[in-house]
Write a protein that holds these residues in place. Structure first.
Motif, PDB file in Angstrom:
ATOM      1  N   TYR A   9     -50.806  -6.949 -61.691  1.00 42.48           N
ATOM      2  CA  TYR A   9     -51.486  -7.320 -63.268  1.00 42.48           C
ATOM      3  C   TYR A   9     -50.320  -7.599 -64.022  1.00 42.48           C
ATOM      4  O   TYR A   9     -49.748  -6.745 -64.393  1.00 42.48           O
TER       5      TYR A   9
ATOM      6  N   PHE B 227     -50.112   3.385 -62.662  1.00 39.65           N
ATOM      7  CA  PHE B 227     -51.510   2.921 -62.008  1.00 39.65           C
ATOM      8  C   PHE B 227     -51.838   3.262 -60.712  1.00 39.65           C
ATOM      9  O   PHE B 227     -52.647   4.030 -60.105  1.00 39.65           O
TER      10      PHE B 227
ATOM     11  N   ASP C 291     -65.348   8.142 -57.435  1.00 35.58           N
ATOM     12  CA  ASP C 291     -64.274   9.290 -57.665  1.00 35.58           C
ATOM     13  C   ASP C 291     -63.779   9.263 -59.163  1.00 35.58           C
ATOM     14  O   ASP C 291     -63.413   8.181 -59.448  1.00 35.58           O
TER      15      ASP C 291
ATOM     16  N   ILE D 161     -60.104   8.344 -60.679  1.00 39.61           N
ATOM     17  CA  ILE D 161     -59.730   7.062 -60.417  1.00 39.61           C
ATOM     18  C   ILE D 161     -60.694   6.005 -61.108  1.00 39.61           C
ATOM     19  O   ILE D 161     -59.679   5.093 -61.764  1.00 39.61           O
TER      20      ILE D 161
ATOM     21  N   HIS E  41     -58.778   5.944 -64.578  1.00 39.58           N
ATOM     22  CA  HIS E  41     -57.947   5.208 -64.559  1.00 39.58           C
ATOM     23  C   HIS E  41     -57.958   3.940 -64.592  1.00 39.58           C
ATOM     24  O   HIS E  41     -57.432   3.197 -65.428  1.00 39.58           O
ATOM     25  N   ILE E  42     -59.033   3.357 -63.904  1.00 37.32           N
ATOM     26  CA  ILE E  42     -59.178   1.831 -63.572  1.00 37.32           C
ATOM     27  C   ILE E  42     -59.968   1.312 -64.956  1.00 37.32           C
ATOM     28  O   ILE E  42     -59.339   0.403 -65.496  1.00 37.32           O
TER      29      ILE E  42
ATOM     30  N   LEU F 117     -56.931   1.263 -67.706  1.00 37.85           N
ATOM     31  CA  LEU F 117     -56.151   0.117 -67.348  1.00 37.85           C
ATOM     32  C   LEU F 117     -56.775  -1.291 -67.666  1.00 37.85           C
ATOM     33  O   LEU F 117     -56.217  -2.019 -68.368  1.00 37.85           O
ATOM     34  N   LYS F 118     -58.080  -1.136 -67.379  1.00 40.97           N
ATOM     35  CA  LYS F 118     -58.922  -2.559 -67.945  1.00 40.97           C
ATOM     36  C   LYS F 118     -58.667  -2.929 -69.294  1.00 40.97           C
ATOM     37  O   LYS F 118     -58.697  -3.889 -69.725  1.00 40.97           O
TER      38      LYS F 118
ATOM     39  N   ILE G  22     -56.584  -1.666 -71.537  1.00 41.76           N
ATOM     40  CA  ILE G  22     -55.186  -1.922 -71.931  1.00 41.76           C
ATOM     41  C   ILE G  22     -55.141  -3.614 -71.618  1.00 41.76           C
ATOM     42  O   ILE G  22     -54.407  -4.309 -72.597  1.00 41.76           O
ATOM     43  N   MET G  23     -55.488  -4.136 -70.457  1.00 36.08           N
ATOM     44  CA  MET G  23     -55.120  -5.435 -70.152  1.00 36.08           C
ATOM     45  C   MET G  23     -56.004  -6.366 -70.876  1.00 36.08           C
ATOM     46  O   MET G  23     -55.677  -7.363 -71.328  1.00 36.08           O
TER      47      MET G  23
ATOM     48  N   ASP H 189     -57.856  -8.070 -58.578  1.00 37.20           N
ATOM     49  CA  ASP H 189     -58.324  -6.731 -58.311  1.00 37.20           C
ATOM     50  C   ASP H 189     -58.562  -6.394 -56.714  1.00 37.20           C
ATOM     51  O   ASP H 189     -58.160  -5.244 -56.581  1.00 37.20           O
TER      52      ASP H 189
ATOM     53  N   LEU I 159     -56.507  -3.400 -55.623  1.00 33.34           N
ATOM     54  CA  LEU I 159     -57.301  -2.378 -55.487  1.00 33.34           C
ATOM     55  C   LEU I 159     -57.780  -1.943 -54.000  1.00 33.34           C
ATOM     56  O   LEU I 159     -57.603  -0.854 -53.768  1.00 33.34           O
TER      57      LEU I 159
ATOM     58  N   VAL J  86     -59.370   3.696 -52.481  1.00 33.98           N
ATOM     59  CA  VAL J  86     -60.366   3.795 -53.582  1.00 33.98           C
ATOM     60  C   VAL J  86     -61.649   3.472 -53.062  1.00 33.98           C
ATOM     61  O   VAL J  86     -61.485   2.177 -52.054  1.00 33.98           O
TER      62      VAL J  86
END
Lengths: 258, 555
Positions: free
Chosen positions: A91, A102, B22, B25, B28-29, B32-33, B35-36, B117, B121, B126
């Motif tokens: 990313y 992350f 989960d 996790i 977190h994902i 992050l998404k 933020i991006m 992704d 990932l 995960v």
């Protein structure tokens, strides 16, 4: 006494559409080995690795990693392995620290531990000044370093590397080689794929050559070299090590410019 | 704001666990998404903030919500103007739906089809259900924030005008609309993925993006005019059969019922509630799993992947044309390069076509009557077509100024590494390509239209206008103080690049030519003579390019 293999493949076949990419791979890897997995482009190296790490679940045959069946317990396997992909996929709008945090969190590590390891590893690779810079400005080599760190940050037992040296400068290549040797000394198993013999011959305990979806040779570099003198291995081996045939090609090249 | 979303997620932790994710996790994902998402430049609004394109965008998402809610403000005002909720709400609701679908298609394509992704990932511990749910959570929150951004003023005004019950009904309607938008977009994607390859899909999406940017540009010019079109005095709430086919009207029908207690709109209300819920069920139950599988296949293959190689013909129409209109090999090379890059580079199209979109409102403003066949009779007496004919020049100027820029601007080193002593060929090849590829077909199109209305007497006018446009283009480029090579500048420099000559031509010379031409129409036989003059003027300007030297270039 017979050792249990860490990684074992039995009759692994993989179709893409109607094309058979892997035509029945049988292979055992034992603890503490560095395996060089060599083959020309399109031989099926990346596909094998993606099957081993559980990214491609729909294949024929049996694969066991660390004693787990990859089809049944992919999650357990993924917890214990590290994977460094070939094309610098990450990313890029994130900073290395954000990205590593992350990744570490996906492995359920504590933030403090991730940060400590990330800082130290980034420093070793000379990226400390770029810790908080977004990666879209990074060169390919810098991204590759971040990917290396991301693949190792959870201290895995088995490490899969897919062309890990592409884009790295000479110093970094030497560094990675040293790191791999140290990892081996620490008892890690390393599965290393590449299309050139160059680095592989120096660090691997055993070299496996794959061509068009079949394993055509398996042994130490010396053994393979001896085999290459006599058998059908010759041309492919030369292609990978780059011996005679390139002489011809170079001459033809000059001819074409006439 | 991201924190608020995560708080809400935390409250529903149990639900996600129950679905088999989960939760840690997943959180977190999703974080992050977001933020991006915020750091990614928004395709739809790249026109608005290209000035600071060099800086990394930090809050691009919130900017976009802000801009959209500003547009939404005008829609909301309709509530005070139109007293029939069925109509008053139909416009903002339609706007919400179109906008959220379009943004889903355009700005979300990067995320929906993101194969990074998979690479990142999938090798991690995960499970796939977590990834799927994280995606769904992200998309849903995104669309909800967007919809409420657009609807913000509508909702506030509803509270003022119609009270608390209508207010709640309005909020629910917006949520239902958001669900419908996600459903339709997902359906669109699945259909597209069924029939086309990944590369093709990206192309199709970029056409959507172009259409969308045009829509936005045109859209906010038109919002003000909506009130002219509505016949406010005689508004009748008559429901036509085709109204049942338009989802936004279900919602506004429901609003009509909630506000005026007009229960003849009960069918709408039932549709408004049932259809989104049913589609949500279909989405989660049937579409999402298959979709994720499809996506997973996109990235993991490395041999028999979906990428199709395109074989280009080596000698085709372009090289034939190039050999006809160019005189030196270098000129021919530039001509072909320019022709091919402009048709193949997706990013070039993304930059250029939307700027043409800004021409459309001009047509509306300047030539309202043109679209009314009953006016054609009156028009054909005058010379208003000159306006359109000369406006065509803007096409050539726009395209030409865009051919200076390219994302691959670094490739321009070839101009310097090769032994070419005359920059004329490089510049001229590019000009010819632009004029022949973009300007001429467009001009023929409007000529056809003009001839249809004004008849054959317009032929000499059209010829003159065409020649004048060539003259203007030649003049504009050779007189600018800093000449530039084609495809040699980063698009980031676009705003700084001095285009003073272009502005001069647009504001002074173009109108001057137009009026001069109009003046000539009063003198008998002046037009054919002017055509000859224009031809020689063009030739003269053309020859001036021979004297071009490297000194004049801004390298």
């Amino acid at each position: 006494m017979e050792k249990q293999p860490i990684v074992s493949l039995r009759g692994v076949k993989k179709y893409y559409g109607r094309d058979l990419i892997l035509k029945g791979i049988d292979l055992d890897v034992y603890a503490g080995e560095i395996i060089g997995y060599i083959g020309p482009n399109g031989a099926g190296k990346s596909t094998t690795i993606k099957i081993l790490i559980g990214m491609i679940p729909d294949f024929v045959g049996e694969v066991r990693v660390l004693g787990y069946d990859i089809k049944e317990d992919a999650l357990e396997v993924k917890k214990r392995i590290g994977y460094i992909p070939e094309n610098a996929m990450l990313y890029e709008v994130l900073t290395p620290m954000e990205y590593l945090l992350f990744i570490g969190r996906l492995h359920k590590m504590e933030d403090a531990l991730i940060e400590r390891r990330a800082m130290e590893l980034l420093e070793i690779f000379g990226l400390q000044a770029h810790t908080d810079v977004r990666m879209n400005t990074f060169s390919k080599g810098m991204r590759q370093k971040v990917l290396l760190i991301a693949g190792l940050i959870h201290n895995p037992d088995v490490i899969f590397l897919d062309e890990p040296l592409s884009g790295l400068d000479a110093n970094a290549v030497i560094l990675v080689k040293e790191v791999l040797a140290k990892l081996k000394a620490a008892g890690k198993t390393i599965f290393y794929s590449s299309h050139i013999m160059d680095v592989v011959e120096k660090i691997s305990d055993r070299i496996v050559i794959i061509n068009q979806g079949t394993i055509i040779a398996n042994g130490t570099f010396e053994e393979l070299k001896a085999q290459a003198q006599t058998g059908s291995l010759e041309s492919i081996f030369q292609g990978l090590t780059g011996d005679h045939e390139n002489d011809h090609r170079a001459a033809d090249f000059l001819q074409a410019l006439r | 704001m991201i924190k608020a979303v995560l708080r809400i997620l935390d409250a529903t932790k149990g639900f996600f666990r129950w679905l088999g994710a989960d939760y840690e996790i997943l959180r977190h994902i999703v974080e992050l998404k977001f933020i991006m998402q915020n750091r990614r430049p928004m395709a739809a609004f790249s026109n608005y903030n290209s000035r600071n394109a060099n800086q990394d965008p930090n809050n691009s998402f919130w900017w976009m919500v802000g801009i959209l809610s500003f547009f939404g403000l005008f829609m909301g005002i309709l509530l005070f103007v139109v007293d029939v909720p069925y109509y008053a709400y139909s416009l903002p609701f339609a706007y919400i739906m179109i906008m959220s679908m379009m943004t889903l298609v355009t700005d979300f394509s990067t995320l929906l089809l993101d194969t990074t992704d998979n690479a990142i990932l999938l090798p991690r511990p995960v499970n796939s259900r977590t990834i799927l749910l994280a995606r769904l959570v992200h998309i849903t929150t995104y669309v909800l924030i967007l919809s409420f951004g657009i609807a913000f003023f509508t909702i506030v005004f509803t509270l003022f005008k119609y009270g608390i019950i209508a207010f709640l009904a309005c909020i629910i309607s917006v949520i239902l609309l958001a669900i419908l938008s996600v459903f339709f977009t997902a359906l669109l994607y699945i259909l597209l993925m069924k029939f086309t390859s990944e590369e093709r899909l990206k192309d199709i999406i970029s056409y959507f993006q172009i259409a969308f940017t045009m829509l936005v540009t045109v859209g906010y010019q038109l919002v003000g005019r909506v009130f002219d079109w509505l016949d406010l005095e005689n508004l009748q709430t008559t429901v036509q059969a085709w109204h049942y086919a338009l989802p936004p009207l279900w919602m506004s029908g429901a609003m009509e019922m909630a506000i005026k207690y007009n229960f003849s709109f009960g069918y709408f209300a039932v549709l408004a509630v049932l259809v989104p819920l049913a589609s949500l069920w279909v989405l989660v139950r049937f579409l999402a799993p298959g979709y994720n599988e499809k996506i997973a296949q996109l990235g993991t293959g490395d041999g028999g992947g979906a990428e199709k190689t395109v074989n280009q013909k080596r000698h085709g129409f372009v090289s034939w044309l190039a050999s006809k209109v160019t005189s030196t090999p270098l000129e021919k090379a530039t001509f072909e390069l320019s022709w091919k890059v402009t048709s193949r580079d997706r990013r070039f199209k993304m930059r250029t076509y939307p700027s043409l979109g800004s021409l459309i409102p001009m047509v509306f403003i300047l030539g309202k009557n043109i679209f009314d066949p009953s006016e054609w009779q009156n028009l054909s007496g005058g010379y208003s077509f000159l306006l359109i004919a000369y406006m065509g020049h803007i096409i050539s100027a726009t395209f030409h100024s865009q051919t200076i820029f390219s994302e691959d601007f670094k490739a321009a080193w070839v101009y310097f590494a090769t032994p070419n002593d005359s920059p004329r060929d490089v510049v001229m090849g590019n000009i010819k390509a632009v004029l022949l590829k973009f300007y001429t077909p467009f001009y023929l199109l409007i000529s056809g239209f003009i001839l249809f209305i004004w008849g054959p007497k317009a032929v000499d006018d059209l010829v003159l206008a065409y020649l004048m446009s060539w003259c203007l283009t030649f003049f504009e480029i050779i007189s600018s103080s800093h000449l530039k090579l084609p495809f040699a500048k980063s698009p980031a420099e676009q705003k700084e690049a001095g285009q003073s000559m272009q502005i001069l031509v647009f504001l002074l010379l173009l109108p001057l030519c137009g009026f001069g031409h109009w003046g000539l129409t009063f003198i008998p036989y002046a037009l054919p003579v002017a055509c000859v003059f224009a031809f020689f003027l063009a030739r003269m300007l053309y020859q001036r390019y021979d004297k071009l030297t490297w000194e004049k270039f801004d390298l």
